[in-house]
Design an enzyme around this catalytic site. Structure first.
Site, PDB file in Angstrom:
ATOM      1  N   GLU A 136     -11.355   0.402  -2.904  1.00 30.71           N
ATOM      2  CA  GLU A 136     -11.095   0.030  -1.602  1.00 30.71           C
ATOM      3  C   GLU A 136     -11.665   1.115  -0.457  1.00 30.71           C
ATOM      4  OE1 GLU A 136      -7.761  -0.827  -0.397  1.00 30.71           O
ATOM      5  OE2 GLU A 136      -8.191  -1.069   2.078  1.00 30.71           O
ATOM      6  N   SER A 172       0.334  -1.572   0.019  1.00 34.39           N
ATOM      7  CA  SER A 172       0.386   0.340   0.243  1.00 34.39           C
ATOM      8  C   SER A 172       1.122   1.297  -0.082  1.00 34.39           C
ATOM      9  CB  SER A 172      -0.700  -0.084   1.538  1.00 34.39           C
ATOM     10  OG  SER A 172      -1.600   1.032   1.518  1.00 34.39           O
ATOM     11  N   ASP A 180     -13.401  -1.936   4.004  1.00 30.87           N
ATOM     12  CA  ASP A 180     -12.572  -1.646   5.349  1.00 30.87           C
ATOM     13  C   ASP A 180     -13.339  -0.779   5.892  1.00 30.87           C
ATOM     14  OD1 ASP A 180     -10.635  -1.148   6.828  1.00 30.87           O
ATOM     15  OD2 ASP A 180      -9.424  -0.438   4.839  1.00 30.87           O
ATOM     16  N   LYS A 217      -1.052  -1.165  -3.779  1.00 31.45           N
ATOM     17  CA  LYS A 217      -2.555   0.109  -3.747  1.00 31.45           C
ATOM     18  C   LYS A 217      -1.776   1.060  -4.289  1.00 31.45           C
ATOM     19  CE  LYS A 217      -4.693  -0.217   0.475  1.00 31.45           C
ATOM     20  NZ  LYS A 217      -5.097  -0.579   1.550  1.00 31.45           N
ATOM     21  N   LYS A 224      -9.099  -6.730   8.721  1.00 35.00           N
ATOM     22  CA  LYS A 224      -8.400  -6.305   8.835  1.00 35.00           C
ATOM     23  C   LYS A 224      -8.573  -6.759  10.742  1.00 35.00           C
ATOM     24  CE  LYS A 224      -6.961  -2.063   7.086  1.00 35.00           C
ATOM     25  NZ  LYS A 224      -7.200  -0.851   6.759  1.00 35.00           N
ATOM     26  N   GLY A 273      -3.417  -3.794   5.827  1.00 34.99           N
ATOM     27  CA  GLY A 273      -2.469  -3.439   7.113  1.00 34.99           C
ATOM     28  C   GLY A 273      -3.251  -2.475   8.074  1.00 34.99           C
ATOM     29  N   LYS A 322      -2.916   4.755  -2.568  1.00 27.64           N
ATOM     30  CA  LYS A 322      -4.231   5.581  -1.757  1.00 27.64           C
ATOM     31  C   LYS A 322      -4.521   6.705  -2.877  1.00 27.64           C
ATOM     32  CE  LYS A 322      -3.822   3.498   2.080  1.00 27.64           C
ATOM     33  NZ  LYS A 322      -5.236   3.384   3.003  1.00 27.64           N
ATOM     34  N   ASP A 325      -7.166   2.710  -2.876  1.00 29.34           N
ATOM     35  CA  ASP A 325      -8.112   3.190  -1.882  1.00 29.34           C
ATOM     36  C   ASP A 325      -7.700   4.610  -1.370  1.00 29.34           C
ATOM     37  OD1 ASP A 325      -9.057   2.672   0.752  1.00 29.34           O
ATOM     38  OD2 ASP A 325      -6.837   1.717   1.729  1.00 29.34           O
TER      39      ASP A 325
HETATM   40  O1  OSB Z   1      -6.963   2.120   4.744  1.00 28.62           O
HETATM   41  O2  OSB Z   1      -5.917   0.244   4.435  1.00 28.62           O
HETATM   42  C1  OSB Z   1      -5.711   1.505   5.081  1.00 28.62           C
HETATM   43  C2  OSB Z   1      -2.738   2.285   7.056  1.00 28.62           C
HETATM   44  C3  OSB Z   1      -3.774   3.026   8.049  1.00 28.62           C
HETATM   45  C4  OSB Z   1      -4.670   3.253   7.901  1.00 28.62           C
HETATM   46  C5  OSB Z   1      -5.459   2.620   7.274  1.00 28.62           C
HETATM   47  C6  OSB Z   1      -4.433   1.837   5.997  1.00 28.62           C
HETATM   48  C7  OSB Z   1      -3.414   1.535   5.378  1.00 28.62           C
HETATM   49  C8  OSB Z   1      -2.654   1.445   4.532  1.00 28.62           C
HETATM   50  C9  OSB Z   1      -1.512   0.736   5.061  1.00 28.62           C
HETATM   51  O3  OSB Z   1      -3.769   1.521   3.693  1.00 28.62           O
HETATM   52  C10 OSB Z   1      -1.467  -0.519   5.217  1.00 28.62           C
HETATM   53  C11 OSB Z   1      -0.073  -1.115   5.502  1.00 28.62           C
HETATM   54  O4  OSB Z   1       0.872  -1.216   5.272  1.00 28.62           O
HETATM   55  O5  OSB Z   1       0.437  -1.165   6.975  1.00 28.62           O
HETATM   56 MG    MG Z   2      -7.851   0.757   3.379  1.00 27.80          MG
END
Ligand code: OSB
Ligand code: MG
Length: 369
Positions: A213, A135, A238, A161, A262, A290, A163, A188
Site C-alpha cells: 500500500e 492494521s 491510498d 497489515k 477511505k 480506516g 505498517k 503499508d
Molecule cells: O494509511 O491506512 C492508513 C491510520 C492513520 C492514518 C493512515 C492509515 C492508518 C491505518 C490504521 O492504517 C487504520 C485503522 O485501524 O483505522
Molecule cells: Mg494506508
C-alpha cells in the site's frame, strides 16, 4: 428535506495504545463530529482527518476552518431530495475532501433515517457482513509484533497489515512471513519511499503479499505506475486517490491493481459509491481503509463496505481495539470469523451515546437558520 441546523463538536479521545506509522505516532485523537439536523431526521458524521498534516494535508484545525468559514454557512437552509446533491453543493470549495465528507456522510445518515432504511440499504449495499482485517502499528520490538499478530489471528481477523518504514521493512516482513506462511499479509508504507528504493521494494516480492500500500509520494500516481511495472506484487493506492478521476488515471496508467477507499479521503459516500462501481466494472478489488475512527466514522465505513465491490478485508475492526469507551451503542464488535455484521436499523444503525459525546467534547459550534 431541509437542513435547519448543524452542530459541530470536537472530542478528545485517547487511543488505548499509541499507533505508529512511517509518518509518526498518534495517541490522542481530536475528533470532529457533525450533527446535521433536518426537518425530517438527524444524521451524524465524523471527520477522518488527523491532528497533524503528515498523512495528507488536512487536519482537525483545517476542517474547523473550512467548516466554519465556508461549508456550514453554505449548507444551513439547503433543501435536498437526494444526498448525492451535497457534494455538488460543496464543489465551490477546492480540496478539503475530509471536511466535506463529515457533512456529506451526516446527510446520508439523515436521508436514510428519514426513509426509515439502513444506510447500507440506501447506498445499495448487499452484504450482511463485511470482511475485517487489522492494521498494526510499527513495533520497536518484532517479538511484540508477533505476539500482537497471534492475538489478532486468534480473534479471527482475516488479514494482517503491517505498517513499514525505512529500517523497519524487509526484515520484519520476512520474520512475520516465516512464522505465518499462509495468512493474508499486506504492508503499508504511507509514502515513505521513492523510486530510488526500487531494489529494496523488489525484495518484498518474495513474501507473497496481497499488495503493497502507497509506497511512494502521497500526491504521485505516475511513479507508482513505473514501480508497478517493475514489481510482481500488486500495488494498492491510498493517499493519492481523492476521487473517481484519480482512480481512472491510476488504473489506465497501471499504477495499481487494488484501491483502498477511505470515505473521508474521497469526500464521502457519493464518490466512494462511484469509485466502487467503476472498480467493480474494471475488475479492480477495493477495500475500506480506516483512519483510527471512533464509532460514527466506523459505522459509516461498515455501511460503505457492504457494497459488492468491497472484496478484500478492510481495516475496519472492533471498537475495543482502539477505545476503552466508544461513542455509539452497541460498540462495534467482530465475529470469531473476522466479520462485522452490517446493522439493519435506520441510518448508520448504531445508537449515538450522547452522554459520552458530551463528556469528551472540548469545543462546539452551532449554525442554524
Ligand atoms: O494509511 O491506512 C492508513 C491510520 C492513520 C492514518 C493512515 C492509515 C492508518 C491505518 C490504521 O492504517 C487504520 C485503522 O485501524 O483505522
Ligand atoms: Mg494506508
Amino acid at each position: 428535506m431541509k437542513i435547519v441546523k448543524i452542530h459541530a463538536r470536537e472530542l478528545h479521545m485517547k487511543l488505548i495504545a499509541p499507533f505508529e506509522t512511517s509518518f509518526g505516532v498518534t495517541q490522542l485523537r481530536r475528533i470532529l463530529l457533525v450533527e446535521l439536523i433536518t426537518d425530517r431526521a438527524t444524521g451524524w458524521g465524523e471527520l477522518t482527518a488527523a491532528e497533524a498534516p503528515y498523512y495528507n494535508s488536512e487536519t482537525t484545525d483545517t476542517a474547523w476552518l473550512v467548516l466554519r468559514n465556508y461549508l456550514a454557512p453554505a449548507l444551513v437552509g439547503m433543501e435536498f431530495e437526494d444526498p448525492d446533491e451535497l457534494s455538488e453543493k460543496m464543489r465551490f470549495v477546492r480540496g478539503h475532501e475530509m471536511a466535506k465528507a463529515t457533512l456529506e456522510t451526516a446527510a446520508w445518515d439523515a436521508a436514510a433515517k428519514a426513509k426509515n432504511v439502513s444506510l447500507s440499504t440506501l447506498l445499495g449495499g448487499q452484504r450482511r457482513e463485511i470482511i475485517s482485517g487489522v492494521s498494526l502499528s510499527i513495533y520497536a520490538d518484532t517479538e511484540k509484533l508477533l505476539q500482537k499478530i497471534a492475538q489478532e489471528l486468534a480473534a479471527g481477523y482475516q488479514r494482517i497489515k503491517l505498517k513499514i518504514k525505512p529500517g523497519k521493512d524487509v526484515e520484519v516482513v520476512k520474520t512475520v512471513r516465516a512464522h505465518y506462511p499462509d495468512i493474508h499479509l499486506t504492508v503499508d508504507a504511507n509514502s515513505a519511499y521513492t523510486l530510488a528504493d526500487l531494489p529494496l521494494l523488489k525484495k518484498l516480492d518474495e513474501f507473497n503479499l496481497d499488495y503493497i500500500e502507497q509506497p511512494l509520494q502521497w500526491n504521485e500516481i505516475y511513479q507508482h505506475a513505473q514501480l508497478q511495472k517493475a514489481l510482481e506484487t500488486d500495488l494498492c493506492l491510498d493517499e493519492c486517490v481523492h476521487n473517481l478521476r484519480d482512480v481512472e488515471a491510476a488504473i489506465h496508467l497501471g499504477a495499481c491493481r487494488v484501491i483502498n477507499i477511505k470515505l473521508g479521503r474521497v469526500s464521502g459516500h457519493s464518490e466512494s459509491r462511484r469509485i466502487q462501481a467503476y472498480c467493480q466494472s474494471e475488475g479492480i478489488a477495493v477495500w475500506s481503509g480506516g483512519m483510527l475512527e471512533a464509532g460514527i466514522g466506523r459505522a459509516h465505513n461498515i455501511a460503505m463496505s457492504s457494497q459488492a465491490g468491497f472484496v478484500y478485508p478492510g481495516d475496519v475492526s472492533a471498537s475495543a481495539r482502539y477505545w476503552t469507551r466508544d461513542i455509539v451503542h452497541p460498540e462495534i464488535t467482530a465475529t470469531a470469523s473476522g466479520t462485522i455484521s452490517v446493522p439493519t436499523a435506520p441510518g448508520i444503525g448504531y445508537e449515538i451515546d450522547r452522554a459520552t459525546i458530551d463528556e469528551f467534547t472540548v469545543a462546539e459550534q452551532v449554525w442554524e437558520l
